[in-house]
Write a protein that holds these residues in place. Structure first.
Motif, PDB file in Angstrom:
ATOM      1  N   GLU A  62     -28.198 -18.215  -0.601  1.00 16.39           N
ATOM      2  CA  GLU A  62     -26.870 -17.618  -0.823  1.00 16.39           C
ATOM      3  C   GLU A  62     -26.836 -16.172  -0.334  1.00 16.39           C
ATOM      4  OE1 GLU A  62     -26.425 -18.301  -5.002  1.00 16.39           O
ATOM      5  OE2 GLU A  62     -25.777 -20.388  -4.702  1.00 16.39           O
ATOM      6  N   GLN A  81     -26.383 -16.316   3.322  1.00 12.93           N
ATOM      7  CA  GLN A  81     -24.991 -16.684   3.600  1.00 12.93           C
ATOM      8  C   GLN A  81     -24.076 -15.467   3.456  1.00 12.93           C
ATOM      9  OE1 GLN A  81     -23.511 -19.966   4.346  1.00 12.93           O
ATOM     10  NE2 GLN A  81     -21.871 -18.563   4.906  1.00 12.93           N
ATOM     11  N   ASP A 135     -21.701 -13.880   6.281  1.00  8.08           N
ATOM     12  CA  ASP A 135     -20.261 -13.717   6.031  1.00  8.08           C
ATOM     13  C   ASP A 135     -19.811 -12.277   6.246  1.00  8.08           C
ATOM     14  OD1 ASP A 135     -20.148 -16.418   5.423  1.00  8.08           O
ATOM     15  OD2 ASP A 135     -20.095 -16.100   3.248  1.00  8.08           O
ATOM     16  N   TRP A 165     -28.707 -29.772   2.518  1.00  2.84           N
ATOM     17  CA  TRP A 165     -27.387 -29.159   2.396  1.00  2.84           C
ATOM     18  C   TRP A 165     -27.356 -27.804   3.112  1.00  2.84           C
ATOM     19  CZ3 TRP A 165     -24.766 -24.858   1.100  1.00  2.84           C
ATOM     20  CH2 TRP A 165     -23.383 -24.985   0.978  1.00  2.84           C
ATOM     21  N   TRP A 166     -28.368 -26.967   2.856  1.00  2.97           N
ATOM     22  CA  TRP A 166     -28.395 -25.648   3.485  1.00  2.97           C
ATOM     23  C   TRP A 166     -28.605 -25.753   4.986  1.00  2.97           C
ATOM     24  CZ3 TRP A 166     -26.215 -21.596   1.612  1.00  2.97           C
ATOM     25  CH2 TRP A 166     -26.073 -21.469   0.222  1.00  2.97           C
ATOM     26  N   ASN A 217     -25.313 -26.646   6.365  1.00  2.00           N
ATOM     27  CA  ASN A 217     -24.486 -25.438   6.302  1.00  2.00           C
ATOM     28  C   ASN A 217     -24.800 -24.521   7.482  1.00  2.00           C
ATOM     29  OD1 ASN A 217     -22.656 -23.588   4.723  1.00  2.00           O
ATOM     30  ND2 ASN A 217     -24.494 -22.326   4.824  1.00  2.00           N
ATOM     31  N   GLY A 244     -23.309 -25.746  10.531  1.00  4.80           N
ATOM     32  CA  GLY A 244     -21.880 -25.402  10.501  1.00  4.80           C
ATOM     33  C   GLY A 244     -21.637 -23.961  10.936  1.00  4.80           C
ATOM     34  N   LEU A 245     -22.488 -23.044  10.495  1.00  4.43           N
ATOM     35  CA  LEU A 245     -22.363 -21.652  10.924  1.00  4.43           C
ATOM     36  C   LEU A 245     -22.573 -21.549  12.429  1.00  4.43           C
ATOM     37  CD1 LEU A 245     -24.369 -19.791   8.120  1.00  4.43           C
ATOM     38  CD2 LEU A 245     -21.898 -20.194   8.255  1.00  4.43           C
TER      39      LEU A 245
END
Length: 193
Positions: A66, A69, A73, A123-124, A127, A130-131
């Motif tokens: 996180e 992430q 972001d 999952w990560w 993710n 996706g990034l």
């Protein structure tokens, strides 16, 4: 009257301490006792938030993911940033990145025998693809085969990160960035794969 306790913040703080201990000394260093000592809590306070060491370790992994992430972001929110530089945040180019990768590598072998951790890592990883997909579309609007190329980009980033973590003298941030850019151009051109 005592101040109210923000339990979620305390839980996150404990997970962060566990992640720091893992980054510094491996999974063995993140005992409930060591986390409690570093936090200035009793072991009972730590076990109030985590039923056992495994739960605490999983929270430490999530905390680090996180955190990465949030770093991505923050860079993505800056419209002036070069899209490809956003993915550089996934490399161990600074102390935060190196700490994150030291934590990730500690967990990878465990996922082979732990279905919940394997699900978490899948999952990560999805993710992160996706990034990469989002970033590559920004950098190269006419890109084709975006899913394949995003997966290739993540694989390139992971390979660079692995080399840099285990051979930091030969993989400074400048080399990591340069090789990431070369890989990105090759992936987009379709000459890799």
């Amino acid at each position: 009257m005592p101040a109210p306790v923000d339990h979620e913040e305390k839980r996150k703080a404990i997970a962060g301490i566990a992640a720091d201990l893992i980054a510094d000394g491996g999974l063995e260093a993140a005992t409930i006792r060591q986390v409690a000592a570093r936090a200035g809590f009793s072991t009972t306070a730590v076990t109030h938030y985590f039923a056992n060491k495994r739960a605490m370790l999983l929270a430490a992994y999530r905390h680090m993911a996180e955190s990465t992430q949030r770093r991505f972001d923050a860079l993505a929110a800056d419209s002036r940033s070069d899209p490809l530089s956003r993915l550089e945040i996934l490399l161990p180019i600074d102390e935060d990145g190196r700490r994150a990768w030291r934590v990730y590598f500690q967990f990878w072998p465990l996922a082979d025998h732990d279905a919940e951790l394997a699900d978490e890592q899948r999952w990560w990883s999805a993710n992160a693809v996706g990034l990469a997909r989002e970033t590559l579309k920004l950098a190269y609007p006419a890109i084709d085969d975006i899913d394949l190329k995003a997966t290739m980009a993540l694989s390139a980033l992971q390979g660079i990160a692995m080399q840099a973590l285990f051979d930091p003298d030969n993989w400074p941030a400048s080399r990591q960035r340069a090789l990431w850019r070369i890989n990105a151009r090759l992936i987009i051109a379709g000459t890799v794969g």
